[in-house]
Design a protein around this motif. Structure first.
Motif, PDB file in Angstrom:
ATOM      1  N   SER A  73       0.803  -1.223   0.000  1.00 51.21           N
ATOM      2  CA  SER A  73       0.000   0.000   0.000  1.00 51.21           C
ATOM      3  C   SER A  73       0.838   1.275   0.000  1.00 51.21           C
ATOM      4  N   THR A  74       2.164   1.153   0.105  1.00 52.80           N
ATOM      5  CA  THR A  74       3.021   2.334   0.083  1.00 52.80           C
ATOM      6  C   THR A  74       2.990   3.030  -1.272  1.00 52.80           C
ATOM      7  N   SER A  75       2.737   2.277  -2.340  1.00 49.61           N
ATOM      8  CA  SER A  75       2.763   2.876  -3.675  1.00 49.61           C
ATOM      9  C   SER A  75       1.351   3.230  -4.123  1.00 49.61           C
ATOM     10  N   SER A  76       1.134   4.525  -4.389  1.00 48.63           N
ATOM     11  CA  SER A  76      -0.215   4.952  -4.770  1.00 48.63           C
ATOM     12  C   SER A  76      -0.604   4.397  -6.139  1.00 48.63           C
ATOM     13  N   SER A  77       0.366   4.259  -7.049  1.00 46.92           N
ATOM     14  CA  SER A  77       0.018   3.739  -8.370  1.00 46.92           C
ATOM     15  C   SER A  77      -0.353   2.252  -8.275  1.00 46.92           C
ATOM     16  N   TRP A  78       0.285   1.539  -7.345  1.00 43.51           N
ATOM     17  CA  TRP A  78      -0.024   0.120  -7.183  1.00 43.51           C
ATOM     18  C   TRP A  78      -1.416  -0.060  -6.563  1.00 43.51           C
ATOM     19  N   LEU A  79      -1.772   0.829  -5.642  1.00 42.52           N
ATOM     20  CA  LEU A  79      -3.115   0.801  -5.049  1.00 42.52           C
ATOM     21  C   LEU A  79      -4.183   1.032  -6.123  1.00 42.52           C
ATOM     22  N   ALA A  80      -3.910   1.966  -7.018  1.00 39.25           N
ATOM     23  CA  ALA A  80      -4.857   2.268  -8.091  1.00 39.25           C
ATOM     24  C   ALA A  80      -4.980   1.071  -9.038  1.00 39.25           C
ATOM     25  N   HIS A  81      -3.847   0.439  -9.311  1.00 37.93           N
ATOM     26  CA  HIS A  81      -3.820  -0.751 -10.175  1.00 37.93           C
ATOM     27  C   HIS A  81      -4.692  -1.855  -9.565  1.00 37.93           C
ATOM     28  N   ALA A  82      -4.589  -2.046  -8.247  1.00 40.17           N
ATOM     29  CA  ALA A  82      -5.342  -3.091  -7.556  1.00 40.17           C
ATOM     30  C   ALA A  82      -6.843  -2.790  -7.587  1.00 40.17           C
ATOM     31  N   LYS A  83      -7.184  -1.528  -7.433  1.00 40.58           N
ATOM     32  CA  LYS A  83      -8.590  -1.127  -7.443  1.00 40.58           C
ATOM     33  C   LYS A  83      -9.209  -1.381  -8.821  1.00 40.58           C
ATOM     34  N   ASP A  84      -8.464  -1.021  -9.865  1.00 44.38           N
ATOM     35  CA  ASP A  84      -8.939  -1.254 -11.233  1.00 44.38           C
ATOM     36  C   ASP A  84      -9.128  -2.745 -11.498  1.00 44.38           C
ATOM     37  N   TYR A  85      -8.176  -3.521 -11.013  1.00 43.88           N
ATOM     38  CA  TYR A  85      -8.234  -4.975 -11.207  1.00 43.88           C
ATOM     39  C   TYR A  85      -9.496  -5.535 -10.553  1.00 43.88           C
ATOM     40  N   ALA A  86      -9.763  -5.143  -9.298  1.00 47.87           N
ATOM     41  CA  ALA A  86     -10.919  -5.664  -8.561  1.00 47.87           C
ATOM     42  C   ALA A  86     -12.217  -5.328  -9.294  1.00 47.87           C
ATOM     43  N   ALA A  87     -12.312  -4.100  -9.798  1.00 53.80           N
ATOM     44  CA  ALA A  87     -13.523  -3.687 -10.515  1.00 53.80           C
ATOM     45  C   ALA A  87     -13.672  -4.486 -11.811  1.00 53.80           C
ATOM     46  N   ALA A  88     -12.565  -4.648 -12.547  1.00 61.38           N
ATOM     47  CA  ALA A  88     -12.614  -5.354 -13.832  1.00 61.38           C
ATOM     48  C   ALA A  88     -12.980  -6.831 -13.637  1.00 61.38           C
ATOM     49  N   MET A  89     -12.428  -7.469 -12.629  1.00 59.83           N
ATOM     50  CA  MET A  89     -12.702  -8.897 -12.413  1.00 59.83           C
ATOM     51  C   MET A  89     -14.116  -9.108 -11.893  1.00 59.83           C
ATOM     52  N   THR A  90     -14.593  -8.194 -11.054  1.00 57.87           N
ATOM     53  CA  THR A  90     -15.955  -8.310 -10.521  1.00 57.87           C
ATOM     54  C   THR A  90     -16.949  -8.288 -11.677  1.00 57.87           C
ATOM     55  N   LYS A  91     -16.686  -7.399 -12.644  1.00 59.92           N
ATOM     56  CA  LYS A  91     -17.565  -7.277 -13.801  1.00 59.92           C
ATOM     57  C   LYS A  91     -17.418  -8.495 -14.727  1.00 59.92           C
ATOM     58  N   ARG A  92     -16.181  -8.833 -15.061  1.00 61.14           N
ATOM     59  CA  ARG A  92     -15.943  -9.907 -16.039  1.00 61.14           C
ATOM     60  C   ARG A  92     -16.478 -11.250 -15.549  1.00 61.14           C
ATOM     61  N   LEU A  93     -16.309 -11.532 -14.242  1.00 64.34           N
ATOM     62  CA  LEU A  93     -16.708 -12.833 -13.706  1.00 64.34           C
ATOM     63  C   LEU A  93     -18.072 -12.787 -13.016  1.00 64.34           C
ATOM     64  N   GLY A  94     -18.681 -11.602 -12.945  1.00 64.32           N
ATOM     65  CA  GLY A  94     -19.978 -11.478 -12.291  1.00 64.32           C
ATOM     66  C   GLY A  94     -19.921 -11.826 -10.807  1.00 64.32           C
ATOM     67  N   LEU A  95     -18.894 -11.357 -10.124  1.00 60.62           N
ATOM     68  CA  LEU A  95     -18.737 -11.684  -8.701  1.00 60.62           C
ATOM     69  C   LEU A  95     -19.752 -10.926  -7.853  1.00 60.62           C
ATOM     70  N   ASP A  96     -20.280 -11.603  -6.817  1.00 61.31           N
ATOM     71  CA  ASP A  96     -21.220 -10.940  -5.903  1.00 61.31           C
ATOM     72  C   ASP A  96     -21.081 -11.537  -4.500  1.00 61.31           C
ATOM     73  N   GLN A  97     -22.091 -11.294  -3.651  1.00 55.49           N
ATOM     74  CA  GLN A  97     -21.964 -11.725  -2.241  1.00 55.49           C
ATOM     75  C   GLN A  97     -21.957 -13.244  -2.081  1.00 55.49           C
ATOM     76  N   ASP A  98     -22.305 -13.986  -3.152  1.00 51.83           N
ATOM     77  CA  ASP A  98     -22.249 -15.454  -3.085  1.00 51.83           C
ATOM     78  C   ASP A  98     -20.939 -16.005  -3.638  1.00 51.83           C
ATOM     79  N   SER A  99     -20.054 -15.133  -4.077  1.00 47.03           N
ATOM     80  CA  SER A  99     -18.773 -15.578  -4.638  1.00 47.03           C
ATOM     81  C   SER A  99     -17.727 -15.672  -3.533  1.00 47.03           C
ATOM     82  N   PHE A 100     -16.574 -16.211  -3.887  1.00 44.82           N
ATOM     83  CA  PHE A 100     -15.481 -16.311  -2.916  1.00 44.82           C
ATOM     84  C   PHE A 100     -14.164 -16.039  -3.640  1.00 44.82           C
TER      85      PHE A 100
END
Ligand SMILES: [Zn+2]
Length: 407
Positions: A73-100
């Motif tokens: 978390s020390t690197s702000s660009s890496w934090l942004a990269h992680a946030k983008d990844y989470a959003a993209a994967m949630t959409k692509r795989l249809g992740l929700d409260q029943d996912s793991f």
């Protein structure tokens, strides 16, 4: 020594950087009067499966100590990269409260915090206490263990197989890559997806990134070799993306071999490019050593010229790649009096081997150096922007890899 993937005898040295202490063993002042443990830092290439790998030495416990100082978390660009990844994967795989979601090497929770915020159940796996504590403070459940086939099997037995298993910058750092991959297979739901990010060997070769070599970085990976490792474990690479992180990384997408999802054309395209660039030809690897030596010579030349001209040079970023570069080049505090780093855990410590003190970034303002040598060249633009005030007194920034550049 035999190849850690295919077991063939390793007969070819790709890179020999001499001897170095483990890159993340930052020293306290009291350590400076004691001897330091050095290990050979040598990388070999397997001409059967083309896995590029470090020579075996110490146990992994020695390299990953509980006070391991790298907090993602020390690197702000890496934090942004992680946030983008989470959003993209949630959409692509249809992740929700029943996912793991499982993240292997979840570090301080820099990635899983995004899934927690979205209400998607997740689990971090992280053997390092200091970073696991930080993740738990963010509400992320953490298993404090090394990941492999045994842990993957336990998760499966407990009914905790994942829809998504993420591994960012861990795959290249595991000593037993076959066991780790079998663990991914075991912990994955029948319809699940694996994503792994790692620096791409093709870019390392292209941009002379020899300083990404350190003991804890066991494997230097191509898509070709990862695909072979996946196949042997009963998995399949079905897609790949090229990323700009860490000087050029890959994100590979994996599934069970029998998963009905089609394999994207991007896989065949990138495999063809790797072959065209000679990644399965020994000659490609044979000339790397002399390129690393040229970078070292240019850096030493630059630092001594600056010193003779009465100019001050300091460093920024106490990263592992900086330790590799400085130890290989034999740079000591007479040429670089200190290195600034934003991570509080590193400040007040000393770089392993070179014994250069690590100080707060604020020190730049007080010392007004002529040149700030950014050791983690992959974040040089970010550092130069954050510390643009250096230009107020005529200071400039520099990087050493792939070639020495002052900007
Ligand atoms: Zn091999």
């Amino acid at each position: 020594m035999n190849c850690r993937h295919c077991g063939s005898a390793l007969e070819h040295t790709f890179l020999d950087l001499g001897f170095a202490p483990p890159s993340n063993s930052y020293l306290d002042e009291s350590d400076l009067s004691r001897p330091e443990q050095y290990y050979p830092l040598k990388v070999l290439v397997c001409t059967h499966c083309w896995l590029v790998q470090t020579e075996d030495h110490a146990s992994r416990e020695e390299f990953f100590s509980s006070d391991y100082a790298y907090f993602s978390s020390t690197s702000s660009s890496w934090l942004a990269h992680a946030k983008d990844y989470a959003a993209a994967m949630t959409k692509r795989l249809g992740l929700d409260q029943d996912s793991f979601v499982i993240e292997v090497a979840s570090n301080d929770g820099y990635l899983l915090r995004n899934f927690v915020a979205a209400g998607i159940p997740c689990l971090g796996i992280e053997p390092t206490d200091s970073t696991a504590d930080a993740a738990e403070n963010l509400g992320i459940p953490v298993l404090r263990e090394f990941f492999g086939e045994s842990l993957g099997g336990e998760l499966a037995d407990e009914g905790r197989q994942a829809d998504l298993i993420a591994g960012n910058n861990v795959y290249a750092h595991v000593p037993d890559i076959n066991d780790f991959t079998r663990g991914l297979k075991a912990a994955l739901k029948p319809t699940g997806t694996i994503t792994l990010e790692f620096p791409h060997l093709m870019r390392m070769l292209e941009f002379t990134q020899f300083d990404t070599v350190y003991h804890e970085h066991y494997s230097y990976l191509s898509l070709y070799t990862v695909q072979r490792i996946f196949e042997q474990a009963g998995l399949r690479v079905f897609d790949v993306e090229e990323l700009s992180t860490h000087g050029g990384s890959l994100r590979v997408f994996g599934c069970h071999r029998e998963d009905p999802r089609a394999t994207s054309d991007a896989v065949a395209d990138l495999l063809a490019e790797e072959t065209a660039r000679g990644l399965q030809a020994l000659a490609t690897y044979a000339e790397f050593q002399s390129r690393a030596e040229q970078v070292k010579d240019a850096l030493l030349d630059f630092l001594s010229t600056q010193k003779q001209e009465g100019k001050s040079v300091v460093a920024y970023g106490a990263a592992a790649k900086g330790n590799t570069l400085l130890n290989y080049a034999g740079v000591r505090p007479d040429l670089l009096p200190f290195v600034c780093d934003a991570a509080a855990a590193k400040q007040g410590k000393f770089m392993p081997g070179s014994h250069i003190p690590i100080v707060k970034p604020d020190t730049l303002r007080d010392s007004r150096p002529d040149i700030v040598l950014v050791l983690p060249w992959n974040i040089a633009a970010e550092v130069a922007e954050q510390h643009a005030y250096v230009r107020e007194w005529g200071g400039r920034f520099a990087i050493a890899v792939p070639t020495l550049k002052v900007f």
